[in-house]
Design a protein around this motif. Sequence first.
Motif, PDB file in Angstrom:
ATOM      1  N   VAL A  93       0.817  -1.220   0.000  1.00  0.00           N
ATOM      2  CA  VAL A  93       0.000   0.000   0.000  1.00  0.00           C
ATOM      3  C   VAL A  93       0.850   1.270   0.000  1.00  0.00           C
ATOM      4  CG1 VAL A  93      -1.727   1.300   1.306  1.00  0.00           C
ATOM      5  CG2 VAL A  93      -1.879  -1.198   1.190  1.00  0.00           C
ATOM      6  N   ILE A  94       1.935   1.297   0.790  1.00  0.00           N
ATOM      7  CA  ILE A  94       2.750   2.506   0.954  1.00  0.00           C
ATOM      8  C   ILE A  94       3.922   2.488  -0.029  1.00  0.00           C
ATOM      9  CG2 ILE A  94       4.152   3.851   2.566  1.00  0.00           C
ATOM     10  CD1 ILE A  94       2.502   2.664   4.840  1.00  0.00           C
ATOM     11  N   PRO A  95       4.014   3.459  -0.935  1.00  0.00           N
ATOM     12  CA  PRO A  95       5.077   3.485  -1.953  1.00  0.00           C
ATOM     13  C   PRO A  95       6.485   3.483  -1.367  1.00  0.00           C
ATOM     14  CG  PRO A  95       3.350   5.060  -2.496  1.00  0.00           C
ATOM     15  CD  PRO A  95       3.059   4.562  -1.127  1.00  0.00           C
ATOM     16  N   ARG A  96       6.689   4.209  -0.251  1.00  0.00           N
ATOM     17  CA  ARG A  96       8.024   4.292   0.343  1.00  0.00           C
ATOM     18  C   ARG A  96       8.515   2.919   0.796  1.00  0.00           C
ATOM     19  NH1 ARG A  96      13.040   5.295   0.336  1.00  0.00           N
ATOM     20  NH2 ARG A  96      14.021   5.385   2.399  1.00  0.00           N
ATOM     21  N   LEU A  97       7.624   2.131   1.412  1.00  0.00           N
ATOM     22  CA  LEU A  97       7.993   0.786   1.848  1.00  0.00           C
ATOM     23  C   LEU A  97       8.243  -0.123   0.649  1.00  0.00           C
ATOM     24  CD1 LEU A  97       5.540   0.209   4.842  1.00  0.00           C
ATOM     25  CD2 LEU A  97       7.985   0.697   4.947  1.00  0.00           C
ATOM     26  N   GLU A  98       7.478   0.085  -0.416  1.00  0.00           N
ATOM     27  CA  GLU A  98       7.690  -0.697  -1.641  1.00  0.00           C
ATOM     28  C   GLU A  98       9.061  -0.400  -2.238  1.00  0.00           C
ATOM     29  OE1 GLU A  98       5.402  -1.725  -5.850  1.00  0.00           O
ATOM     30  OE2 GLU A  98       4.632  -0.179  -4.510  1.00  0.00           O
ATOM     31  N   GLU A  99       9.472   0.880  -2.189  1.00  0.00           N
ATOM     32  CA  GLU A  99      10.805   1.251  -2.672  1.00  0.00           C
ATOM     33  C   GLU A  99      11.888   0.600  -1.825  1.00  0.00           C
ATOM     34  OE1 GLU A  99      11.106   5.482  -2.749  1.00  0.00           O
ATOM     35  OE2 GLU A  99       9.451   5.748  -4.158  1.00  0.00           O
ATOM     36  N   LEU A 100      11.688   0.599  -0.495  1.00  0.00           N
ATOM     37  CA  LEU A 100      12.667  -0.020   0.395  1.00  0.00           C
ATOM     38  C   LEU A 100      12.822  -1.513   0.104  1.00  0.00           C
ATOM     39  CD1 LEU A 100      11.878   1.593   3.885  1.00  0.00           C
ATOM     40  CD2 LEU A 100      13.977   1.859   2.555  1.00  0.00           C
ATOM     41  N   SER A 101      11.710  -2.171  -0.202  1.00  0.00           N
ATOM     42  CA  SER A 101      11.763  -3.614  -0.479  1.00  0.00           C
ATOM     43  C   SER A 101      12.557  -3.929  -1.733  1.00  0.00           C
ATOM     44  CB  SER A 101      10.342  -4.177  -0.613  1.00  0.00           C
ATOM     45  OG  SER A 101       9.692  -3.652  -1.756  1.00  0.00           O
ATOM     46  N   GLY A 107      17.527  -2.108   2.226  1.00  0.00           N
ATOM     47  CA  GLY A 107      16.091  -1.837   2.326  1.00  0.00           C
ATOM     48  C   GLY A 107      15.367  -2.862   3.169  1.00  0.00           C
ATOM     49  N   ARG A 108      15.747  -4.129   3.006  1.00  0.00           N
ATOM     50  CA  ARG A 108      15.113  -5.189   3.794  1.00  0.00           C
ATOM     51  C   ARG A 108      15.419  -5.030   5.287  1.00  0.00           C
ATOM     52  NH1 ARG A 108      16.316  -8.367  -0.813  1.00  0.00           N
ATOM     53  NH2 ARG A 108      18.342  -8.976   0.026  1.00  0.00           N
ATOM     54  N   ARG A 109      16.639  -4.592   5.589  1.00  0.00           N
ATOM     55  CA  ARG A 109      16.987  -4.370   6.997  1.00  0.00           C
ATOM     56  C   ARG A 109      16.158  -3.255   7.611  1.00  0.00           C
ATOM     57  NH1 ARG A 109      23.646  -4.712   7.131  1.00  0.00           N
ATOM     58  NH2 ARG A 109      23.798  -6.973   6.762  1.00  0.00           N
ATOM     59  N   GLN A 112      12.790  -4.597   8.252  1.00  0.00           N
ATOM     60  CA  GLN A 112      12.880  -5.477   9.414  1.00  0.00           C
ATOM     61  C   GLN A 112      12.883  -4.676  10.709  1.00  0.00           C
ATOM     62  OE1 GLN A 112      12.637  -8.611   8.839  1.00  0.00           O
ATOM     63  NE2 GLN A 112      12.984  -9.506  10.840  1.00  0.00           N
ATOM     64  N   ARG A 113      13.537  -3.514  10.675  1.00  0.00           N
ATOM     65  CA  ARG A 113      13.567  -2.649  11.860  1.00  0.00           C
ATOM     66  C   ARG A 113      12.162  -2.148  12.186  1.00  0.00           C
ATOM     67  NH1 ARG A 113      17.134   0.723  10.092  1.00  0.00           N
ATOM     68  NH2 ARG A 113      18.885  -0.550  10.762  1.00  0.00           N
ATOM     69  N   TYR A 114      11.419  -1.732  11.160  1.00  0.00           N
ATOM     70  CA  TYR A 114      10.031  -1.294  11.364  1.00  0.00           C
ATOM     71  C   TYR A 114       9.181  -2.447  11.908  1.00  0.00           C
ATOM     72  CZ  TYR A 114      11.253   2.791   8.509  1.00  0.00           C
ATOM     73  OH  TYR A 114      11.839   3.925   8.017  1.00  0.00           O
TER      74      TYR A 114
END
Length: 424
Positions: A93-101, A107-109, A112-114
């Motif tokens: 849903v959230i573009p920023r999290l999709e970019e991190l993935s 990005g995965r780390r 994982q922190r969140y």
Amino acid sequence: MLETIKKAAKEKEVRKRFYFTILMLVVYRLGNNIPIPFIDTQALANAYQNIEGTLVDYLNMLTGGGLSTLSIFALGIQPYITSSIVMQLLTVVIPRLEELSREGEQGRRQIQRYTRYVTIALAIFQAVAITNGLYGAALSNATLFQKIVMNIVLIGGTMLVTWMGETITEKGLGNGTSLIIFMGIIASFPKTIARWKTGVHYNTTSLLAIAIMALIIVAIVVAVVFISEGERKIPIQYAKRVVGRKMYGGQSTHIPIKVNMSGVMPIVFASAVLAIPSTISLFFGGNGKGSVMTFFNDTTFGFILYLIIQSVLILVFAYFYNQIQFNTVEYAKQLQQNGGFVPGIRSGKPTSEFLANVSTKITFIGSIALALLTIIPSIASRLLSLDISFGGSSVIIVVGVIIETIKQLEAMMTMKQYKGFLNR
């Protein structure tokens, strides 16, 4: 499988991973037998006896029995699993999290922190629910300071179990989260067998009912193995191309699409979601006549509704995991870039649509099979009046975890052979 285990036992690195995994699981089991401070064990046992036989039994099983004794690991790994579900949904849903993935390891780390932050929040919620709701009456004499210490220990226990799961995945064998749930489930098997033995002794349980349930469990084991190994092979042909004086391509291969691509995760996630209403009801004691757990457990309509919701959740999470693990657009793009194509299908978007269509049909078959295998033992136990502390989902998780761990062992041994070949 036995041959793989024998070969793996001879490898020093595999043995180290195995010993580390066993050590972590032993620590987890020991922690489940250490009660939190300032509790009256007799009052606690009496309080749990009043709600035993409801869905709290299922939550207790997932925590390896820690909930019934209010151990330091009473919350188990459920907050982390629920947190993982939330974060994976938010990633879509959230573009920023999709970019991190898509940013690789870094990005995965961050994601994982969140996930850990959300885990802490959920652990706080569940700890307060248990100490003030489920066991509120048993802990009514505890002071405010003692309640705070209890909650801190429960939250700290959850974070320690979460760390153990992540560390097993990184330095041990198999998926740490699945193995911890696996340990909680198999720890409940002796309890069920003891109940059956007592029931037979006092003529309250039929040997025929036990035999039928045993046959059902064996059939489920066979079916789970069959589904786990089943796959649809999509043929791929690579076009010939000349680079300099050499010719590349021209070979044939295939894309294996598993019937059950997501393994046991749809069942694990469905169990976590179904535990949410029960957790919320813990705030109100969890054992009232109008509680969520009593409704699902004691009424026929509630029981049927529970099975329907569980089946729907398994289907939803199976499709969700399929979309994450098998990106048909990326597959089609990579095939096109490398000169590969599915015979009879044009490259690009038509290939992507074809793969998506095949994947959707196969996932539907696999998820329906998982849902049926999950609910059959529950229905059988109710019809046979046979008390079990585990259901079809538990059997599937146990078998699935064993299969996944063996496959990881096979992959490690294959990599070892390649390394040995390259070093020659």
